[in-house]
Design an enzyme around this catalytic site. Structure first.
Site, PDB file in Angstrom:
ATOM      1  N   VAL D  15      31.901  42.149  37.800  1.00  0.00           N
ATOM      2  CA  VAL D  15      32.285  41.702  36.220  1.00  0.00           C
ATOM      3  C   VAL D  15      32.994  43.154  36.045  1.00  0.00           C
ATOM      4  O   VAL D  15      33.651  43.880  34.975  1.00  0.00           O
ATOM      5  CB  VAL D  15      31.563  40.958  35.710  1.00  0.00           C
ATOM      6  N   CYS D 150      31.646  31.164  31.805  1.00  0.00           N
ATOM      7  CA  CYS D 150      33.464  30.440  32.059  1.00  0.00           C
ATOM      8  C   CYS D 150      34.097  29.045  32.371  1.00  0.00           C
ATOM      9  O   CYS D 150      34.930  29.083  32.634  1.00  0.00           O
ATOM     10  CB  CYS D 150      33.049  31.184  34.015  1.00  0.00           C
ATOM     11  N   SER D 180      33.901  33.060  42.474  1.00  0.00           N
ATOM     12  CA  SER D 180      33.658  34.215  42.178  1.00  0.00           C
ATOM     13  C   SER D 180      33.003  34.015  41.146  1.00  0.00           C
ATOM     14  O   SER D 180      32.212  34.797  40.413  1.00  0.00           O
ATOM     15  CB  SER D 180      35.086  34.617  42.265  1.00  0.00           C
ATOM     16  N   HIS D 243      38.228  28.153  37.374  1.00  0.00           N
ATOM     17  CA  HIS D 243      37.600  26.788  37.598  1.00  0.00           C
ATOM     18  C   HIS D 243      38.343  25.282  36.523  1.00  0.00           C
ATOM     19  O   HIS D 243      38.824  25.450  35.987  1.00  0.00           O
ATOM     20  CB  HIS D 243      37.028  26.649  36.071  1.00  0.00           C
TER      21      HIS D 243
END
Lengths: 352, 352, 352, 352
Positions: D15, D150, D180, D243
């Site tokens: 990140v 996320c 990821s 996603h």
């Protein structure tokens, strides 16, 4: 006839799990002891392991209690297979050999030891005799035998018939290696998904030195290495099982044509034919004629993962010939190779 | 200064789409005409295309009406880029050249034609002169220029500095090629997911002949091919963009050490420096020092997909040196390479 | 006891190849006839097929001559398995049934026909009786039986125990389907590598209607469909074999707790237990307790690819429960399902 | 106008690297300080980091010296972005807030804290006011703001227009999450290559509670959570970024038809329109009409990875509607979301 109680060192790791799966119904070898790290010792195997095999964890193994990897815990076994990580294999394997317990190891630590055979039954079975020269156990019952790196296996398996027929003078090889070659957890998916990583630490020099020893000949108490050069590039590709190698070979006595090379493969005399080893493939080398074959996902499992595939055999322009070769890296190139070594040593009487 | 109206032949295919994307904001070239098959002709582009690019289909292109690939439909354009399939490129491209419309083509059909330049601006810009000798249009305004196969690009880009400095004597190469190299629909996912296919039809001979022409020199009305041998193995791997090559090279005048080779790459004099071509990368060749680099997924896009990467440079044991090289196969190795050719030809006055 | 000569329609396609592989050593069924398109007819099978299975093409099949799919060519067989593409299955299968040759089909064409059983032996074996009502062959020996779509199999297999125990009231399902579900060449690798495609044409409605028929009950000459709603989203993911479904279910009589649901699965009474069908898995439904299981790559092959996996069983907040389920789409969900249907029909006397 | 010196906590992690890449040319924020673990402190950033971004490590960052994550080292900065691992974020972030340094964090530790805003600028910008109520720094200049998980981002971004227009009553969601999302090294390739793992630890409860807070309303010193149920199944698939969620929604006031739902998305009033935040996408929600879209590999990068995609909008049979939604998990769902929060807070005057 052959019946052995065996132990597995490094039983919870990726190679250890493969030993357990491959030995599940083995006619000669029965697992009676599992060794792992201090953290796992005392637990039931099923609690200690993060099982990653496709097949079910065998019920009888699941309930076994894991021991620490100390010779005193393994007195009942006839010998051990070692799937230990190289960070600990050196000391532990030596301690077993010194305690009189034979070690048939997949670890790299003793591969270059002068009196330790680096063994592929079809390639250099006569190297097994080095066992008798080993310094570990003067009583003679403890010793170490190793199998080579997973790239060296298909490379030397495919070079052996060529070397016998024509003499190998030089090799250029690029290996495309599957992710299982790095163990577990091994290669991060972020690194390799839809990608190629053009480097695998330490792999290229292993390919060179191990092949030179495997194809070398016994001389007194040690092995005389072959001295032809191997220029290797080892890369990681997103396959699961099976290392595929692109090989170019210069030969000492160039063949009359590619057909003569084909015959060198098909007519090659497998030195362990007739021994009927349980894990020995019917055809150690399979020559594919279809240009699109062999492929890791389709063919790595053939003959229980013990067959070496050769394909795309053709004349070269820089070197005499080119071909691709492939073997299952965690079976033929690791646990399965070690088991075949065990079978050879049993058949040859080294395990009496 | 430079302002051209251009047409795209094969506009709905994978290469045609890449032309459209790369030319979206091009300072010199404006797409005014789209050509495709009879089936697509008459439709709005957005209806005719199965858009597979990551970026949005440009709005002005979306509404354009697709034409058939006939010269009479393209009279308004200054020249065309061709992304035609080789099954039809032969006749169509010839008809355009004969009609006086320059063709800058990615198709393979005319790459080996004696008077058609096979062109990489950084490698053989002087080959452009062959245009003047072409038989297609005696008036002289119609001609064909081609760019090489997507593997030949990184191979010759990386060999050129070596050839200039030391002379190349022989090359052994294994290319690991991404699925986009086969167009769309191209490689079935059932074939390549978690797999390697060790064969790509026709690719190995292309690598040999195209490299020989690219590195050759002009002699009268044609190109004298370089005659060093290239032994190539071309395989498909599950990457999206970027062909990675493992290369071993024998040199005529072996360097004193690997540092001298490194300098050959970094001090190499790019012949199109100073032309300020819009698609020209700042560094045509990037030499990576990190052993794990370059990687297709991480680096193929660098400098708009126009940079050639070189890494893992090291001395060899069979050949003098070894390295890996990579370029973006559908940009640098296809549409982007053709556009750079167009820019070179515009800058050199061939498109007046 | 049971011994049948059988034919394969569509023998060169992906499903046809799977039939051949699964029947290689079948104790009841022997392949004596292979049918394919006009283009393949007259050739040896090994010349006509692009073999994509991992196992070797069986030698006896390799040399068989392929016939066209006409009943007159198949007079010697007791029945046929059909792996025909739906574009041709309609007419061909009807012609076989009319000619008195039973057709056990994987094609979708007759699944919704009122008198054609859509059959999963463990779910609705009693539907087989519909055969007797079929209009195709008044003599009664020719008929058609179908197996469902590859998503409907794990969905209805997992819903059946729940429906028996609690009554199913509504289902929300998202299926993550492997690339083999689209046949060969099927899904382009450019579309699916490192990607998810959120749409599979026609699949969502099939899941709804087929499940309604499978879980329905016989009423006179036809099947009364179950009428609970199924909201389905079917997406493609880059797996090879095994469709994994995320399922949420509302039940008519909510269970007292998740343990009662677990028991519904484990205590479920398999209606074909005791028939000893050769392809019947020992445990038709396997309930995984490990949260990370089941996984397509690890578990789709369990019990020869015939087992349905259920995992992550837990209470829900919107619907009563949630779970994931998976089955091998080209074995259990296609050729293997059809073979099990054949075995059921043989055991029940429909093939005398 | 806005000009801030900022620090990055956890600068060497996945990140942290994304923060550095996204801030490379940021018009308001300049990185002047990098914080990481004791092991990295004192080193040049380029020595401390295993850089995994596709773009070049920015030269000015490469040479910066890494500090330990202690407030005393960060006195010069106006605020910090935190990409810290949750194992250490709790204490470190608190110490910064207490020292008067604002923390805009991607870590999960304070997301559920009553006075810490869990913030998505387009969803709940008014929650920023909670800052004033925080206990960390009585002087008022130190505080913590967080962005959600996320998965919660595309879920709440897509639910917000529906909630505004119809009221959301219940949600069933299955998320297909890229590798990821697990950071680096994260998911082993042996686990996920050509596979789906149906479980991600802790994820399902986060989706439920975070969405409830995000869509909740301020009430006094805290947030009143929305109380509709969300039934979530979170699975890992082999994609790199993005996603994708399959969502079924029951609405309080069912729409007249799907067209009304479509309009709810397209006519939705983005509350931060007009603020001209540098990282704000032109269209926060993009509604795709093509059934095969959106796809992670093709569309996650749209609008700099800050756009939320919605597609396959259609009426449902169990719930009122169904759709898929997707956002870039490491940009919009992590570092990019935090940066947008920073921009909102700057524009609203919280950073004076």
């Amino acid at each position: 006839m052959h019946s052995y109680q065996i132990g597995i060192l490094g039983a919870t790791g990726a190679v250890g799990q493969k030993f357990i799966r491959l030995l599940e119904d083995h006619p000669w070898f029965t697992i009676t002891k599992l060794g792992a790290s201090e953290r796992s010792a005392g637990k039931h195997y099923k609690e200690a392991v993060h099982w990653i095999e496709k097949t079910e964890l065998p019920a009888d193994i699941a309930g076994m209690t894991v021991s620490e990897c100390r010779p005193s815990e393994f007195e009942e076994v006839d010998f051990v297979f070692s799937g230990l990580d190289s960070s600990v294999a050196g000391d532990i394997e030596q301690s077993f050999a010194e305690a009189g317990i034979p070690v048939i190891s997949n670890a790299k630590n003793y591969r270059m030891h002068e009196q330790v055979p680096l063994l592929i039954p079809e390639v250099n079975p006569e190297h097994a005799k080095l066992i008798k020269k080993q310094p570990f156990d003067r009583g003679g019952s403890g010793w170490i035998v190793t199998n080579p790196n997973c790239v060296s296996v298909p490379l030397t398996m495919s070079l052996k018939p060529l070397d016998d027929a024509f003499g190998v003078e030089a090799v250029v090889v690029t290996s495309m290696q599957s992710v299982s070659g790095a163990g577990y957890p091994g290669v991060p998916s972020l690194d390799i998904t839809a990608n190629v990583v053009p480097y695998i630490g330490g792999e290229e020099s292993k390919v060179q030195t191990e092949s030179a020893k495997l194809l070398g000949r016994l001389k007194g108490d040690t092995t005389e290495f072959r001295d032809f050069p191997i220029q290797a590039t080892t890369v990681r590709v997103p396959t699961i099982e099976g290392h595929l190698l692109s090989v170019s070979v210069k030969l000492e006595q160039p063949p009359s044509g590619i057909e003569e090379v084909r015959q060198a493969f098909t007519a090659w005399d497998n030195p362990i034919d007739g021994l009927d080893l349980p894990s020995s493939p019917q055809r150690p080398i399979r020559l594919y004629e279809e240009e699109r074959y062999p492929q890791p996902r389709l063919h790595a499992d053939r003959e229980g993962g013990m067959q070496t595939a050769v394909g795309r055999l053709r004349p070269g322009t820089v070197m005499d010939i080119g071909y691709v070769t492939m073997a299952h890296n965690t079976i033929r190139g690791a646990a399965g190779g070690a088991i075949l070594n065990g079978e050879l040593l049993a058949a040859k009487g080294f395990l009496e």
